[in-house]
Enzyme design. Sequence first.
Site, mmCIF file in Angstrom:
data_model
loop_
_atom_site.group_PDB
_atom_site.id
_atom_site.type_symbol
_atom_site.label_atom_id
_atom_site.label_comp_id
_atom_site.label_asym_id
_atom_site.label_seq_id
_atom_site.Cartn_x
_atom_site.Cartn_y
_atom_site.Cartn_z
ATOM 1 N N ASP A 1 9.116 5.187 -8.404
ATOM 2 C CA ASP A 1 10.176 5.230 -7.141
ATOM 3 C C ASP A 1 10.551 3.813 -6.257
ATOM 4 O OD1 ASP A 1 12.042 6.841 -5.790
ATOM 5 O OD2 ASP A 1 10.603 6.865 -4.048
ATOM 6 N N ASP A 2 9.315 3.309 -6.105
ATOM 7 C CA ASP A 2 9.714 2.024 -5.208
ATOM 8 C C ASP A 2 10.141 1.059 -6.103
ATOM 9 O OD1 ASP A 2 8.039 3.119 -2.795
ATOM 10 O OD2 ASP A 2 6.532 3.303 -4.378
ATOM 11 N N ASN B 1 9.997 0.332 5.697
ATOM 12 C CA ASN B 1 10.003 1.642 6.053
ATOM 13 C C ASN B 1 8.768 1.738 6.886
ATOM 14 O OD1 ASN B 1 12.515 3.049 5.371
ATOM 15 N ND2 ASN B 1 11.442 2.904 3.240
ATOM 16 N N ARG C 1 -0.379 1.961 -0.788
ATOM 17 C CA ARG C 1 0.663 1.541 0.284
ATOM 18 C C ARG C 1 1.582 2.263 0.746
ATOM 19 N NH1 ARG C 1 5.682 1.858 0.165
ATOM 20 N NH2 ARG C 1 6.375 0.992 -1.535
ATOM 21 N N LYS D 1 9.043 13.779 -0.263
ATOM 22 C CA LYS D 1 9.942 13.421 -1.353
ATOM 23 C C LYS D 1 10.477 14.443 -2.105
ATOM 24 C CE LYS D 1 9.585 8.693 -1.328
ATOM 25 N NZ LYS D 1 10.659 7.531 -1.409
ATOM 26 N N TYR E 1 11.021 13.078 6.578
ATOM 27 C CA TYR E 1 10.812 11.879 5.592
ATOM 28 C C TYR E 1 10.974 10.526 6.861
ATOM 29 C CZ TYR E 1 12.518 8.902 1.726
ATOM 30 O OH TYR E 1 12.429 8.048 0.766
ATOM 31 N N GLU F 1 4.517 7.068 -6.822
ATOM 32 C CA GLU F 1 4.994 6.609 -5.264
ATOM 33 C C GLU F 1 4.174 6.048 -4.682
ATOM 34 O OE1 GLU F 1 8.258 7.861 -4.324
ATOM 35 O OE2 GLU F 1 7.969 6.238 -2.561
ATOM 36 N N ASP F 2 4.426 5.032 -3.974
ATOM 37 C CA ASP F 2 3.786 4.116 -2.893
ATOM 38 C C ASP F 2 2.296 3.822 -3.667
ATOM 39 O OD1 ASP F 2 5.709 4.519 -1.410
ATOM 40 O OD2 ASP F 2 4.889 5.619 0.150
HETATM 41 N N1 LIG Z 1 14.432 1.241 1.538
HETATM 42 C C1 LIG Z 1 13.537 1.707 0.403
HETATM 43 O O1 LIG Z 1 14.240 2.761 0.018
HETATM 44 C C2 LIG Z 1 12.449 1.436 0.227
HETATM 45 C C3 LIG Z 1 11.495 0.477 0.982
HETATM 46 N N2 LIG Z 1 10.495 -0.052 0.583
HETATM 47 C C4 LIG Z 1 9.793 -0.756 1.671
HETATM 48 O O2 LIG Z 1 9.268 -2.047 1.003
HETATM 49 C C5 LIG Z 1 8.290 -2.558 1.706
HETATM 50 C C6 LIG Z 1 7.473 -3.245 0.746
HETATM 51 O O3 LIG Z 1 7.137 -2.333 -0.086
HETATM 52 P P1 LIG Z 1 6.204 -2.940 -1.392
HETATM 53 O O4 LIG Z 1 7.292 -3.820 -2.321
HETATM 54 O O5 LIG Z 1 5.867 -1.597 -2.445
HETATM 55 O O6 LIG Z 1 5.192 -3.666 -1.025
HETATM 56 P P2 LIG Z 1 4.063 -4.693 -1.419
HETATM 57 O O7 LIG Z 1 2.828 -4.699 -0.690
HETATM 58 O O8 LIG Z 1 4.073 -4.515 -3.090
HETATM 59 O O9 LIG Z 1 5.027 -6.179 -1.361
HETATM 60 C C7 LIG Z 1 5.219 -6.792 -0.073
HETATM 61 C C8 LIG Z 1 5.495 -7.858 -0.326
HETATM 62 O O10 LIG Z 1 5.985 -8.564 1.117
HETATM 63 C C9 LIG Z 1 5.337 -9.975 1.089
HETATM 64 N N3 LIG Z 1 5.183 -10.301 2.534
HETATM 65 C C10 LIG Z 1 4.339 -9.544 3.223
HETATM 66 N N4 LIG Z 1 4.420 -10.566 4.523
HETATM 67 C C11 LIG Z 1 5.282 -11.310 4.428
HETATM 68 C C12 LIG Z 1 6.195 -11.976 5.470
HETATM 69 N N5 LIG Z 1 5.605 -12.167 6.826
HETATM 70 N N6 LIG Z 1 7.078 -12.856 4.986
HETATM 71 C C13 LIG Z 1 7.738 -12.834 3.688
HETATM 72 N N7 LIG Z 1 6.951 -11.828 2.694
HETATM 73 C C14 LIG Z 1 6.040 -11.124 3.188
HETATM 74 C C15 LIG Z 1 4.216 -9.852 0.485
HETATM 75 O O11 LIG Z 1 3.746 -10.971 -0.005
HETATM 76 C C16 LIG Z 1 4.620 -8.962 -0.848
HETATM 77 O O12 LIG Z 1 5.015 -9.686 -1.755
HETATM 78 C C17 LIG Z 1 7.666 -1.341 2.577
HETATM 79 O O13 LIG Z 1 7.547 -1.521 3.827
HETATM 80 C C18 LIG Z 1 8.392 -0.297 2.069
HETATM 81 O O14 LIG Z 1 8.432 0.793 2.934
HETATM 82 C C19 LIG Z 1 9.981 0.244 -0.538
HETATM 83 C C20 LIG Z 1 10.400 1.261 -1.338
HETATM 84 C C21 LIG Z 1 11.666 1.954 -0.899
HETATM 85 C C1 LIG Z 2 11.214 4.787 0.793
HETATM 86 C C2 LIG Z 2 10.140 4.497 0.068
HETATM 87 O O1 LIG Z 2 9.861 4.820 -0.890
HETATM 88 C C3 LIG Z 2 9.079 3.510 0.747
HETATM 89 O O2 LIG Z 2 9.427 3.050 1.756
HETATM 90 O O3 LIG Z 2 7.814 3.494 0.300
HETATM 91 MG MG LIG Z 3 7.924 4.529 -1.589
#
Ligand SMILES: NC(=O)C1=CN([C@@H]2O[C@H](COP(=O)(O)OP(=O)(O)OC[C@H]3O[C@@H](n4cnc5c(N)ncnc54)[C@H](O)[C@@H]3O)[C@@H](O)[C@H]2O)C=CC1
Ligand SMILES: CC(=O)C(=O)O
Ligand SMILES: [Mg+2]
Length: 617
Positions: A303-304, A468, A191, A209, A138, A280-281
């Site tokens: 999930d996200d 991540n 993504r 996952k 993971y 997912e993603d």
């Molecule tokens: N810890 C966890 O369980 C999870 C973590 N994530 C992480 O969250 C991140 C984003 O995922 P999503 O929301 O699906 O992506 P997304 O592409 O839908 O959203 C990304 C957001 O970040 C903003 N952004 C980009 N560059 C930026 C900057 N320099 N300053 C401020 N905002 C900025 C964009 O405008 C957008 O609103 C990924 O890296 C993913 O790995 C996602 C799901 C679960």
């Molecule tokens: C953990 C997860 O689902 C993500 O980073 O997209």
């Molecule tokens: Mg994800």
Amino acid sequence: MLSVKRLATKGNVLHKAVAQRSYSHLNASLAHHEYSDPRHDKNVHVMHSRGVNILHDPLLSKGTAFSIAERERLSIRGLVPPRCQEMDKQLLRVKRNLDACETPLAKFVFLAALHDRNETLYYKIIMEHLEELAGIIYTPTVGLASQMSHSIYRRSRGMYFSSQDRGQMSAMVYNWPHDQVDVIVVTDGSRVLGLGDLGANGMQIPIGKLSLYVAAGGIRPRAVLPVVLDVGTNNQDLLNDPLYLGMSHPRLEGEDYYSFIDEWVTAITSRWPDTLIQFEDFKYPHAYNLLAKYRNRITCFNDDIQSTSSITLAGILASLKSRGMSQEDLSSERIICVGAGSAGVGVCEGIIDCMVAQGRVKSREEAYSKIYMLDQYGLLGNPGFHPPNNQDDPQSKQYQPRPTKLDDRQYCYVKHDLRDQMSLEELVRQVKPTVLLGLTGIRGVFSEEAVREMAKHHERPVIFPLSNPDTHAECTAEEAFKWTDGRAIFASGSPFKDVQLPNGKIGKTNQCNNSYSFPGLGLGITVSRASRVTPNMFLETARTIADMATPAQLKEGVLFPGVSQLREVALNVGTRVCEVAFQEGYATAILEQGEILSEVVRSSAYEPDYVPLVYHP
Ligand SMILES: NC(=O)C1=CN([C@@H]2O[C@H](COP(=O)(O)OP(=O)(O)OC[C@H]3O[C@@H](n4cnc5c(N)ncnc54)[C@H](O)[C@@H]3O)[C@@H](O)[C@H]2O)C=CC1
Ligand SMILES: CC(=O)C(=O)O
Ligand SMILES: [Mg+2]
């Protein structure tokens, strides 16, 4: 099957009498093999075929652990080395080989090969070394493996549906050899973590996952299905790479895209009507559009958006206790969320739901006022605060409206009394947030200036860089503790080691990842056979996890049980989700009077033990 509506619960005991417990939905009759108890995978497996194929079937193979009697009755005598070695010896061999791998990616490849050879042994080693190996199968290693997937490809796992399969999907689903599928994780690879569009390489994410669904959530290995919807990719490097295995055209968009997904959903639900689908993603806004389209039609969630929201809310609730407050004080928090995409908006919606449910805010609007959201341009604020002709204000001269408008979900967070696109640093100075969330996928977004400013105003600033893999986290654990003089309550999406502080103390890190929520959700939904996945299930998941850390742990900034305890977390979450499914009337499983739900959930969870195989023509 009889449908049970609204079982009253008191504690964990179900009171309403029902005719009988029916697991008929689990009595899969497989193409080649039948199992006497496919739910538990614990008794005897009865098969209609025998011979070398058994050795090459990862769901059945025991490698060197087949007993002499089994070798005889399965006609594989002589096809494996003579000495029968039980699982403990196999585990020793696997662990030695694993430890000899020099890089995390080499470990990933080694474990993938084991997964393809012997699933029982794969899950045994994963469960025995969950903390260490979750970081391989993971995040973070799965991120690198996804980027390299076309180079390290050995053997196919799961199913691919591509643009060339249009019109064929309802037939294709019958190519999958198992009649019972409990959980599907599906991605379009648009993504992948914070790594962007990885096209068909995204397959590693559903596989990872689902490995956690089995190891932590106790879903049976033969009942999971990883899927990639290959609608093309806009990743030019992959398109130019001769080894890339996906379709070589740009992504489908618009009606082409949504009708493709629709055909897939129809095909899947026609063969497996009660399977749980985890999206997912998927990139924004597809992720939201698909969720809105299907959440009230089929058993699915994103999930996200949703399970990330559960675990992040759990982290904030636990941090309140850690700071000597009550979980009910959530609405007195000032939260900055950097990232306004699927995860950012999803997480904040979950926090809002909880504030509203706690009844300490007068309206949803008031709850929105507690959360400040930024995207890549800065704060979602008021453009009117930029006087257009003010030559003396450098900010006003630079101001450019966003190239695309905010949508309704994002618009709720707009702060009309603050300047649009205000920087994080300036916002922190003005708002003095208690909690800082990062969901941007961009390393370094939490600047030293912003974190230091936050730490000036709070004894225990809550810093959650959730993106991540680790290389994309908004800041590192070292940075968070250094910039807050060791006072941060820290949680990240990917694991970071605890930090040795100059004062001799240890800065405790937490992993705040949806892997804490989805395995238990899946278990609860599978056991209850819930027909829908509801907002309350996510809220209760958060509450359940938030209550798991001990007071002593909370005191030192530990918010959750460690990754090694993910099975325990999933059993607790699974039980609660099951209860909610019955309370809300979405459960379709049948349970006997007086059955203790937590025991039903526990006994339903898969354990990776070898089961005697019997040939019965
Ligand atoms: N810890 C966890 O369980 C999870 C973590 N994530 C992480 O969250 C991140 C984003 O995922 P999503 O929301 O699906 O992506 P997304 O592409 O839908 O959203 C990304 C957001 O970040 C903003 N952004 C980009 N560059 C930026 C900057 N320099 N300053 C401020 N905002 C900025 C964009 O405008 C957008 O609103 C990924 O890296 C993913 O790995 C996602 C799901 C679960
Ligand atoms: C953990 C997860 O689902 C993500 O980073 O997209
Ligand atoms: Mg994800």
